[in-house]
Design a protein around this motif. Sequence first.
Motif, PDB file in Angstrom:
ATOM      1  N   THR A  39       1.731  -1.245  11.012  1.00 12.77           N
ATOM      2  CA  THR A  39       0.538  -1.188  10.287  1.00 12.77           C
ATOM      3  C   THR A  39      -0.118  -0.059  10.166  1.00 12.77           C
ATOM      4  O   THR A  39      -0.823   0.481   9.109  1.00 12.77           O
ATOM      5  CB  THR A  39      -0.420  -2.388  11.153  1.00 12.77           C
ATOM      6  N   GLN A  40      -0.041   0.823  11.260  1.00 14.08           N
ATOM      7  CA  GLN A  40      -0.702   2.046  11.270  1.00 14.08           C
ATOM      8  C   GLN A  40      -0.157   2.893  10.475  1.00 14.08           C
ATOM      9  O   GLN A  40      -0.691   3.784   9.860  1.00 14.08           O
ATOM     10  CB  GLN A  40      -0.588   2.674  12.836  1.00 14.08           C
ATOM     11  N   GLN A  98      -0.234   6.733   4.824  1.00 13.38           N
ATOM     12  CA  GLN A  98       0.620   5.524   4.785  1.00 13.38           C
ATOM     13  C   GLN A  98       1.541   5.754   3.357  1.00 13.38           C
ATOM     14  O   GLN A  98       2.733   5.565   3.383  1.00 13.38           O
ATOM     15  CB  GLN A  98       0.151   4.327   4.609  1.00 13.38           C
ATOM     16  N   GLY A 108       1.943   2.063   7.864  1.00  9.53           N
ATOM     17  CA  GLY A 108       2.073   1.318   6.437  1.00  9.53           C
ATOM     18  C   GLY A 108       3.713   1.333   6.316  1.00  9.53           C
ATOM     19  O   GLY A 108       4.004   1.211   5.043  1.00  9.53           O
ATOM     20  N   SER A 162       4.588  -4.387  15.427  1.00 10.26           N
ATOM     21  CA  SER A 162       3.705  -4.732  14.382  1.00 10.26           C
ATOM     22  C   SER A 162       2.648  -3.663  14.297  1.00 10.26           C
ATOM     23  O   SER A 162       2.104  -3.372  13.165  1.00 10.26           O
ATOM     24  CB  SER A 162       3.303  -6.005  14.735  1.00 10.26           C
ATOM     25  N   ASP A 163       2.096  -3.245  15.428  1.00 10.53           N
ATOM     26  CA  ASP A 163       1.149  -2.436  15.382  1.00 10.53           C
ATOM     27  C   ASP A 163       1.330  -0.974  14.769  1.00 10.53           C
ATOM     28  O   ASP A 163       0.585  -0.497  14.108  1.00 10.53           O
ATOM     29  CB  ASP A 163       0.481  -2.057  16.827  1.00 10.53           C
TER      30      ASP A 163
END
Length: 231
Positions: free
Chosen positions: A9-10, A172, A12, A5-6
Amino acid sequence: LSAQSDIATQLGLRYGQGFIHPVSVRFQDGVPAINENPFFSVRTHVTGESFSQDLLVNVEAFAKHRDELSRKEDDLRSGFRYALAQVMLNDLPAADPGNTLPLWVSEGLAVYVSGDGDRLVQEVAGRIHRSRAPELVAELNNPGPFLTPRAWANYYLAIKYIFAQGGVGALQAFVRNLTDGNSAPDAIRQSLNQEWPVFVSGLHEYAQKTFEQYALSEEEADRATPKRSSP
């Protein structure tokens, strides 16, 4: 996985829970001869339209470094994030058999999210005199037969340069454009509003200055050179 998940998110990445294609965790002794870290590696399997991956854990490395693991927790974390990022970056484009990320992108992003990139750049540049720093700058689309620390450093700096030019939004957007099937030049054009030759020229200048920052000065080079004893 919280790390998944991290990373999503980082970078995109459009990720829910789990993976699109099968991923197996396997334990074995040893890693490929050329690997970014000694603890984790990734192996892909393509059969017709079927795609799967193995996340390989090197039991031998854990046994060998057992007494050091408490002191090398950061190495384990960065190695795992590097391998997991590779799995994720392989997984998304594999939904379209004709869409494969360029080597410099997949390796550069994996090193970037591992958190190990700056150390790698320092190690590569710290072995040579500052006047030779331009020799470390490499072409992104002209890889050698094997990955090397110099290649990983250059690929990482390319990703870091995109971030430096446009921030997290540009990075991203670049990743999303690539995973959607666009070429690297098109992704650069859409995320940074730069043509590919302009991007490459700026990247080479950025990489050279970064390598020069960590390369040996005259004084440091003199100290590192073994002195011959007098006859």
